[in-house]
Design a protein around this motif. Structure first.
Motif, PDB file in Angstrom:
ATOM      1  N   GLN A 111      26.005  42.938 -23.234  1.00 31.43           N
ATOM      2  CA  GLN A 111      25.397  41.672 -22.950  1.00 31.43           C
ATOM      3  C   GLN A 111      26.004  40.520 -23.738  1.00 31.43           C
ATOM      4  O   GLN A 111      26.582  40.677 -24.444  1.00 31.43           O
ATOM      5  N   GLY A 112      25.412  39.325 -23.343  1.00 25.26           N
ATOM      6  CA  GLY A 112      25.825  38.274 -24.253  1.00 25.26           C
ATOM      7  C   GLY A 112      27.198  37.755 -23.529  1.00 25.26           C
ATOM      8  O   GLY A 112      27.639  37.740 -22.594  1.00 25.26           O
ATOM      9  N   GLU A 113      28.112  37.224 -24.616  1.00 28.59           N
ATOM     10  CA  GLU A 113      29.218  36.538 -24.213  1.00 28.59           C
ATOM     11  C   GLU A 113      30.296  37.523 -23.544  1.00 28.59           C
ATOM     12  O   GLU A 113      30.979  37.385 -22.983  1.00 28.59           O
ATOM     13  N   ASN A 114      30.263  38.661 -24.131  1.00 25.97           N
ATOM     14  CA  ASN A 114      31.152  39.994 -23.822  1.00 25.97           C
ATOM     15  C   ASN A 114      30.394  40.868 -22.685  1.00 25.97           C
ATOM     16  O   ASN A 114      30.649  41.945 -22.588  1.00 25.97           O
ATOM     17  N   ARG A 115      29.642  40.127 -21.883  1.00 17.28           N
ATOM     18  CA  ARG A 115      28.800  40.793 -20.771  1.00 17.28           C
ATOM     19  C   ARG A 115      29.789  41.641 -19.866  1.00 17.28           C
ATOM     20  O   ARG A 115      30.697  41.314 -19.491  1.00 17.28           O
ATOM     21  N   ARG A 116      29.506  42.914 -20.026  1.00 13.58           N
ATOM     22  CA  ARG A 116      30.316  43.783 -18.959  1.00 13.58           C
ATOM     23  C   ARG A 116      29.271  45.109 -18.415  1.00 13.58           C
ATOM     24  O   ARG A 116      28.305  45.216 -19.093  1.00 13.58           O
ATOM     25  N   GLU A 117      29.618  45.557 -17.247  1.00 15.73           N
ATOM     26  CA  GLU A 117      28.842  46.555 -16.638  1.00 15.73           C
ATOM     27  C   GLU A 117      29.678  47.677 -16.741  1.00 15.73           C
ATOM     28  O   GLU A 117      30.951  47.757 -16.565  1.00 15.73           O
ATOM     29  N   ILE A 118      28.917  48.996 -16.657  1.00 15.48           N
ATOM     30  CA  ILE A 118      29.715  50.314 -16.498  1.00 15.48           C
ATOM     31  C   ILE A 118      29.147  50.697 -15.358  1.00 15.48           C
ATOM     32  O   ILE A 118      28.176  50.288 -14.592  1.00 15.48           O
ATOM     33  N   LYS A 119      30.238  51.714 -14.744  1.00 16.86           N
ATOM     34  CA  LYS A 119      29.861  52.092 -13.357  1.00 16.86           C
ATOM     35  C   LYS A 119      28.471  52.605 -13.220  1.00 16.86           C
ATOM     36  O   LYS A 119      27.860  52.564 -12.179  1.00 16.86           O
ATOM     37  N   ASN A 120      28.075  53.389 -14.098  1.00 17.54           N
ATOM     38  CA  ASN A 120      26.587  54.130 -13.845  1.00 17.54           C
ATOM     39  C   ASN A 120      26.274  54.530 -15.445  1.00 17.54           C
ATOM     40  O   ASN A 120      27.175  54.559 -16.298  1.00 17.54           O
ATOM     41  N   SER A 121      24.999  54.796 -15.532  1.00 20.37           N
ATOM     42  CA  SER A 121      24.737  55.269 -16.812  1.00 20.37           C
ATOM     43  C   SER A 121      25.200  56.550 -17.468  1.00 20.37           C
ATOM     44  O   SER A 121      25.357  56.947 -18.667  1.00 20.37           O
TER      45      SER A 121
END
Length: 97
Positions: A36-46
């Motif tokens: 979260q925040g400045e380095n927000r990134r998402e992963i494909k799935n949990s």
């Protein structure tokens, strides 16, 4: 080297923030997680949230790039840039002419 030696997706590597490089632990590793925040990134799935051990070549590369790869973070140019880099290297037989 990190993506080829660990089996991580390119997006998992090039979007890593510096905090994901855990080099002061007895088992040095990458911490792949939602950010979260400045380095927000998402992963494909949990199921993709995981710790990836760093050894040999991957550990050396992580030490050289302990701040991550800000040049590629949040951009989609990693693959093209790496292809051009490999084509310029004479040590990559797949790309040598």
């Amino acid at each position: 080297m990190i993506s080829t030696e660990t089996g991580c997706r390119q997006s998992e590597i090039h979007d890593l923030p510096a905090s994901a490089f855990v080099l002061d632990h007895p088992v040095r590793h990458l911490q792949l997680a939602f950010e979260q925040g400045e380095n927000r990134r998402e992963i494909k799935n949990s199921a993709s949230v995981r710790l990836v051990p760093l050894v040999d070549v991957t550990l050396a590369a992580a030490k050289r790039h302990a701040d991550g790869f800000p040049r590629y973070r949040g951009k989609n140019n990693y693959s093209g840039t790496m292809t051009l880099t490999c084509e310029a290297m004479t040590c990559c037989p797949l790309f040598s002419t």
